[in-house]
Design a protein around this motif. Structure first.
Motif, short mmCIF file in Angstrom:
data_model
loop_
_atom_site.label_atom_id
_atom_site.label_comp_id
_atom_site.label_asym_id
_atom_site.label_seq_id
_atom_site.Cartn_x
_atom_site.Cartn_y
_atom_site.Cartn_z
N PRO A 14 0.83 -1.21 0.00
CA PRO A 14 0.00 0.00 0.00
C PRO A 14 0.86 1.24 0.00
CG PRO A 14 -0.72 -1.57 1.69
CD PRO A 14 0.59 -2.06 1.16
N ALA A 15 0.19 2.38 -0.41
CA ALA A 15 0.91 3.65 -0.44
C ALA A 15 1.40 4.05 0.92
CB ALA A 15 -0.01 4.75 -0.99
N THR A 16 0.60 3.69 1.97
CA THR A 16 1.06 4.03 3.31
C THR A 16 2.32 3.27 3.66
OG1 THR A 16 -0.48 2.37 4.12
CG2 THR A 16 -1.26 4.64 4.11
N GLY A 17 2.42 2.03 3.13
CA GLY A 17 3.63 1.26 3.36
C GLY A 17 4.82 1.90 2.72
N VAL A 18 4.61 2.52 1.50
CA VAL A 18 5.71 3.22 0.83
C VAL A 18 6.17 4.39 1.68
CG1 VAL A 18 6.34 4.58 -1.19
CG2 VAL A 18 4.93 2.54 -1.46
N ALA A 19 5.21 5.12 2.20
CA ALA A 19 5.56 6.27 3.04
C ALA A 19 6.33 5.82 4.27
CB ALA A 19 4.27 7.00 3.45
N LEU A 20 5.91 4.64 4.85
CA LEU A 20 6.61 4.12 6.02
C LEU A 20 8.03 3.74 5.67
CD1 LEU A 20 6.45 3.27 8.97
CD2 LEU A 20 5.58 1.05 8.23
N GLN A 277 5.63 6.60 -9.62
CA GLN A 277 6.91 6.07 -9.15
C GLN A 277 6.85 5.74 -7.66
OE1 GLN A 277 9.61 9.19 -10.15
NE2 GLN A 277 9.73 8.63 -12.33
N LEU A 278 6.17 6.62 -6.90
CA LEU A 278 6.09 6.42 -5.45
C LEU A 278 5.18 5.26 -5.08
CD1 LEU A 278 5.93 10.12 -4.17
CD2 LEU A 278 7.79 8.49 -3.83
N SER A 279 4.05 5.15 -5.81
CA SER A 279 3.08 4.10 -5.45
C SER A 279 3.58 2.72 -5.86
CB SER A 279 1.73 4.38 -6.12
OG SER A 279 1.87 4.34 -7.52
N GLY A 280 4.41 2.65 -6.92
CA GLY A 280 4.93 1.37 -7.37
C GLY A 280 3.87 0.42 -7.87
N ILE A 281 2.76 0.98 -8.39
CA ILE A 281 1.65 0.11 -8.81
C ILE A 281 1.86 -0.33 -10.25
CG2 ILE A 281 -0.84 0.04 -9.20
CD1 ILE A 281 -1.14 2.13 -7.06
N PRO A 282 1.91 -1.61 -10.53
CA PRO A 282 1.94 -2.07 -11.92
C PRO A 282 0.53 -2.03 -12.50
CG PRO A 282 1.96 -3.95 -10.46
CD PRO A 282 2.00 -2.73 -9.57
N SER A 283 0.37 -2.44 -13.74
CA SER A 283 -0.94 -2.38 -14.38
C SER A 283 -1.80 -3.54 -13.87
CB SER A 283 -0.81 -2.48 -15.90
OG SER A 283 -0.13 -3.67 -16.23
N GLN A 301 -2.03 6.97 -3.74
CA GLN A 301 -1.77 8.03 -2.78
C GLN A 301 -3.10 8.67 -2.36
OE1 GLN A 301 1.35 8.84 -1.75
NE2 GLN A 301 0.72 10.49 -0.40
N PHE A 302 -3.39 8.66 -1.06
CA PHE A 302 -4.59 9.32 -0.54
C PHE A 302 -4.35 10.83 -0.57
CE2 PHE A 302 -7.04 11.15 2.96
CZ PHE A 302 -8.29 10.62 2.73
N THR A 303 -5.15 11.54 -1.37
CA THR A 303 -4.85 12.98 -1.58
C THR A 303 -5.91 13.93 -1.05
OG1 THR A 303 -5.86 12.87 -3.79
CG2 THR A 303 -3.48 12.52 -3.65
N SER A 304 -7.14 13.47 -0.85
CA SER A 304 -8.18 14.40 -0.41
C SER A 304 -9.23 13.65 0.39
CB SER A 304 -8.83 15.08 -1.62
OG SER A 304 -9.77 16.05 -1.20
N PRO A 305 -9.56 14.14 1.61
CA PRO A 305 -10.52 13.44 2.46
C PRO A 305 -11.97 13.82 2.14
CG PRO A 305 -9.66 15.32 3.63
CD PRO A 305 -8.95 15.28 2.29
N PHE A 306 -12.88 13.13 2.79
CA PHE A 306 -14.31 13.44 2.73
C PHE A 306 -14.58 14.69 3.59
CE2 PHE A 306 -18.51 13.16 4.65
CZ PHE A 306 -19.34 12.83 3.60
N GLY A 307 -15.49 15.56 3.15
CA GLY A 307 -15.87 16.70 3.96
C GLY A 307 -15.99 17.98 3.15
N ALA A 315 -17.86 14.80 -1.55
CA ALA A 315 -18.68 13.66 -1.13
C ALA A 315 -17.94 12.34 -1.10
CB ALA A 315 -19.90 13.54 -2.05
N GLY A 316 -16.64 12.36 -1.28
CA GLY A 316 -15.88 11.12 -1.23
C GLY A 316 -14.43 11.39 -0.88
N ILE A 317 -13.57 10.43 -1.20
CA ILE A 317 -12.14 10.61 -1.02
C ILE A 317 -11.47 10.49 -2.38
CG2 ILE A 317 -12.17 9.73 1.35
CD1 ILE A 317 -11.00 7.09 0.25
N ASP A 318 -10.27 11.06 -2.50
CA ASP A 318 -9.53 10.98 -3.76
C ASP A 318 -8.29 10.12 -3.57
OD1 ASP A 318 -11.36 12.59 -4.97
OD2 ASP A 318 -10.20 14.43 -4.78
N ILE A 319 -8.09 9.23 -4.53
CA ILE A 319 -6.92 8.34 -4.51
C ILE A 319 -6.16 8.59 -5.80
CG2 ILE A 319 -6.14 5.95 -4.36
CD1 ILE A 319 -8.97 5.28 -3.23
N ALA A 320 -4.96 9.18 -5.70
CA ALA A 320 -4.17 9.52 -6.88
C ALA A 320 -3.51 8.28 -7.45
CB ALA A 320 -3.13 10.57 -6.53
N VAL A 321 -3.81 7.99 -8.72
CA VAL A 321 -3.21 6.86 -9.43
C VAL A 321 -3.01 7.28 -10.88
CG1 VAL A 321 -4.17 5.04 -7.97
CG2 VAL A 321 -5.51 5.93 -9.89
#
Length: 411
Positions: A14-20, A277-283, A301-307, A315-321
């Motif tokens: 996960p992206a959080t794992g990359v950050a860790l 590059q940061l997320s390391g997600i393949p297709s 990458q979690f980029t924008s919260p609900f609110g 009305a939702g969350i944004d996940i950058a991919v």
């Protein structure tokens, strides 16, 4: 039915794992391979560059919006000034029409005045001739009276002596009765000529005066119209200059905004590349399962919260991919919406039962249709940047009874 997208089941970090990992690498200076630096330091540098880039993107967006607002104001100003110019031009045209009409009246009046003055000159010339004839008639009459006196007719002399002037003399019937027919004709001609001359001169003098006064009034009206029209033309010129200045400024602001948008597009592409590059997600790859009922639609990458933000509910969350990243169903269910929906772009909503549904926006491609069944984790779309989107990402919503709820409570 649209062709289903290929589903993959590779496990990803996960992206959080990359950050860790980035954090651990910065703290220890050791990369995953055991050496000093390595990928962790590279990820840290990329993360720093990404944050700097996002700052620039935010600043550029603010500048773009400022110029868009300025464009709207300037466009309104130009339209308002154009309306004023059109209104002034209409009044100028109306005054020009009135001026043309008054000028025609003035020309006609001056023509009549010129003709009247010509007639007056002719009558005055005739009057001169009449006065010459009157003078000659008086001389002839005087000579005739002398002849009558010498003819020993004292009664005529007494008539002459008792008269109060020549006019009174010729009006006395007894005098006219005593002179011959020829003398009577001379007297009548003289009297009529004198009367006609006086009446003609009085009539023409009055007519000339009337025509001159009329011409002066018309001239005053024309001058007034010319003066008002001149002020309107001056005002139109002033407003035209102001419109030209605002039009020039509008072109400048529009050009600046377009340049900023080009720069923004370039920065967003670079942002997407760094995020990839940061997320390391393949297709395609397995998505993470949180502590809740739902799985994440993609690892990113979690980029924008609900609110609420900017006075409006997000009305939702944004996940950058990156564009084209497989989008997974958060849970099993039935597709209720699949197609283009306004600012959401390509939009899919899946009904999971019990009033719960999940929705996915800004997709580049869809692989399902309304009514189709999907399983949990199934790939049904490819992420994108469609609709009102500031960069490639998945807009993910959870709704209960159609009302948006924070997805983080379900993931």
């Amino acid at each position: 039915m649209p062709r289903p997208l290929r589903q993959s089941h590779h496990r990803l970090v996960p992206a959080t794992g990359v950050a860790l990992l980035v954090t651990i690498g910065l703290a220890t200076g050791v990369g995953p391979g055991g050496g000093l630096g390595g990928p962790a330091l590279a990820d840290a540098a990329s993360q720093q560059k990404l944050e700097q880039l996002r700052g620039k993107i935010g600043s550029t967006k603010s500048k773009v919006e400022t110029r868009r607002k300025r464009e709207r104001v300037l466009t309104g100003d130009v339209q308002a000034l154009s309306t004023k110019i059109n209104g002034l031009q209409g009044r100028i045209d109306e005054l020009q029409t009135r001026q043309n009409g008054v000028q025609a009246d003035l020309d006609r009046s001056e023509t009549v005045l010129t003709r009247t003055q010509s007639e007056l000159r002719e009558e005055r010339a005739r009057l001169v001739r009449l006065r010459a004839r009157l003078k000659e008639a008086r001389r002839t009459l005087s000579a005739r009276l002398v002849e009558l006196y010498q003819a020993d007719k004292p009664d005529l002399v007494s008539v002459v002596v008792s008269s109060n002037g020549f006019a009174d003399l010729i009006e006395r019937g007894e005098f006219l009765a005593r002179i011959g027919q020829q003398d009577q004709r001379v007297m009548k001609t003289v009297s009529a000529a004198k009367k006609d001359a006086v009446q003609t001169e009085d009539r023409l003098s009055g007519l000339e005066r009337t025509q001159r006064e009329a011409a002066e009034r018309i001239q005053a009206r024309r001058d007034e119209i010319v003066q008002v029209k001149g002020r309107l033309v001056s005002a139109r010129s002033t407003i035209g200059d102001a419109r030209a200045q605002r039009t020039k400024l509008l072109r400048t602001v529009r050009s600046q905004r377009q340049n900023l948008e080009e720069s923004l597009e370039s920065m967003e592409k670079e942002e997407s590349k760094i995020q990839s590059q940061l997320s390391g997600i393949p297709s395609g790859g397995a998505v993470k399962q949180g502590s809740g009922q739902l799985v994440w639609p993609a690892n990113g990458q979690f980029t924008s919260p609900f609110g609420y933000r900017w006075g409006k509910l997000h009305a939702g969350i944004d996940i950058a991919v990156p564009v084209g990243t497989p989008v997974h169903a958060a849970d099993a269910g039935t597709v209720r919406i699949a197609g283009w929906v306004g600012g959401y772009g390509n939009y899919v909503c899946i009904d999971h039962g019990g009033g719960l549904s999940t929705c996915y926006g800004h997709n580049s491609r869809l692989g399902v249709s309304v009514g189709q069944k999907v399983s949990k984790g199934q790939v049904f779309a490819a992420s994108g940047n469609t609709g009102h989107s500031t960069g490639p990402h998945i807009h993910f919503e959870t709704r209960v009874g159609g009302v948006p709820r924070d997805p983080m409570g379900y993931l």
